[in-house]
Motif scaffolding. Structure first.
Motif, PDB file in Angstrom:
ATOM      1  N   UNK A  36       4.254   5.362 -12.237  1.00 43.79           N
ATOM      2  CA  UNK A  36       3.181   4.540 -12.799  1.00 43.79           C
ATOM      3  C   UNK A  36       3.596   3.078 -12.939  1.00 43.79           C
ATOM      4  N   UNK A  37       4.824   2.833 -13.342  1.00 44.28           N
ATOM      5  CA  UNK A  37       5.289   1.460 -13.508  1.00 44.28           C
ATOM      6  C   UNK A  37       5.353   0.693 -12.208  1.00 44.28           C
ATOM      7  N   UNK A  38       6.149   1.148 -11.236  1.00 43.19           N
ATOM      8  CA  UNK A  38       6.258   0.397  -9.981  1.00 43.19           C
ATOM      9  C   UNK A  38       4.980   0.378  -9.144  1.00 43.19           C
ATOM     10  N   UNK A  39       4.041   1.294  -9.413  1.00 44.96           N
ATOM     11  CA  UNK A  39       2.791   1.293  -8.660  1.00 44.96           C
ATOM     12  C   UNK A  39       1.702   0.445  -9.307  1.00 44.96           C
ATOM     13  N   UNK A  40       1.982  -0.152 -10.439  1.00 45.10           N
ATOM     14  CA  UNK A  40       0.990  -1.002 -11.108  1.00 45.10           C
ATOM     15  C   UNK A  40       0.577  -2.149 -10.185  1.00 45.10           C
ATOM     16  N   UNK A  41      -0.723  -2.324 -10.032  1.00 40.72           N
ATOM     17  CA  UNK A  41      -1.255  -3.387  -9.187  1.00 40.72           C
ATOM     18  C   UNK A  41      -1.284  -3.068  -7.712  1.00 40.72           C
ATOM     19  N   UNK A  42      -0.742  -1.917  -7.304  1.00 46.20           N
ATOM     20  CA  UNK A  42      -0.674  -1.555  -5.883  1.00 46.20           C
ATOM     21  C   UNK A  42      -1.893  -0.735  -5.462  1.00 46.20           C
ATOM     22  N   UNK A  43      -2.195  -0.794  -4.168  1.00 43.08           N
ATOM     23  CA  UNK A  43      -3.190   0.104  -3.584  1.00 43.08           C
ATOM     24  C   UNK A  43      -2.513   1.447  -3.342  1.00 43.08           C
ATOM     25  N   UNK A  78       0.865  -1.181   0.000  1.00 41.73           N
ATOM     26  CA  UNK A  78       0.000   0.000   0.000  1.00 41.73           C
ATOM     27  C   UNK A  78       0.897   1.225   0.000  1.00 41.73           C
ATOM     28  N   UNK A  79       0.611   2.180  -0.867  1.00 41.08           N
ATOM     29  CA  UNK A  79       1.439   3.373  -0.963  1.00 41.08           C
ATOM     30  C   UNK A  79       0.595   4.621  -0.723  1.00 41.08           C
TER      31      UNK A  79
END
Length: 232
Positions: free
Chosen positions: A101-108, A83-84
């Protein structure tokens, strides 16, 4: 249906990243989550500054032994977190979010940014082309699970180790009802807090803008006012 904390999921194993964790709001949230036993990663454009902030949070009063707080660059924090929380200044919001956008893909992703301006008459809400900071984040992060929350939590209260309870409600806006329970459970890790569903992302702009009213209230009454929803 009345609020029932017993139905909230167990989020104690989630790693929480704070992008903008070296600022007052981000650092305060990092302190409270870590004090509750959550693994916390503090992110900054400068990995060195992030590491310094993490060490300071870990050494804060009332912090339990063995607390896990580390600092790193924003990209690494985004990749390593479940979660970020986005807690950056508004003027850097779009650029910071777009770059992750890349590293946050699929993250809350929890956006708590308030687009506010200040002049001689005090704080006021700024117009946002997408409607709100949270909607801007959602547009920039099409592969992430975005919600708006933690806008009205006083940074001085979060940072004060002598305060055990922070009695307020965290208003949550999201398109995914499942996120309400997850974010609500994170809020409940801080004694006194409740997470309350406040509508879809299109309703986030009122919540962000209302922070200007709270700042005016706090200035007038020398307080750290928050929100409590009745009849729940």
């Amino acid at each position: 249906m009345a609020y029932d904390a017993s139905t909230l999921p167990d989020v104690s194993g989630l790693t929480v990243g704070i992008i903008g964790g070296t600022g007052d709001q981000g650092r305060g949230l990092a302190y409270r989550f870590a004090r509750a036993g959550q693994q916390v990663l503090i992110g900054s454009r400068s990995a060195e500054r992030a590491a310094e902030a993490a060490a300071e949070v870990a050494a804060s009063p009332r912090m339990p032994a063995g607390v896990d707080v580390t600092g790193a660059g924003n990209d690494e924090v985004a990749r390593r977190s479940d979660v970020v929380v986005i807690a950056v200044p508004w003027d850097g919001h779009a650029a910071t979010v777009a770059a992750l956008a890349g590293p946050l893909a699929g993250k809350i992703v929890i956006d708590c940014v308030n687009p506010l301006g200040f002049d001689k008459q005090g704080p006021y809400a700024l117009p946002v082309a997408e409607g709100s900071a949270a909607q801007q984040a959602a547009a920039l992060l099409p592969d992430s699970r975005v919600c708006a929350a933690f806008h009205h939590v006083s940074a001085p209260l979060l940072a004060d180790p002598e305060i055990d309870r922070i009695d307020l409600d965290v208003l949550i806006c999201t398109e995914e009802r499942e996120l309400v329970d997850i974010v609500g459970a994170l809020a409940a890790r801080i004694p006194g807090m409740r997470g309350i569903y406040a509508g879809r992302l299109r309703n986030a702009h009122q919540i962000e803008a209302f922070t200007a009213n709270l700042i005016a209230i706090n200035k007038r009454y020398k307080a750290h006012a928050g929100i409590r929803v009745t009849d729940l």
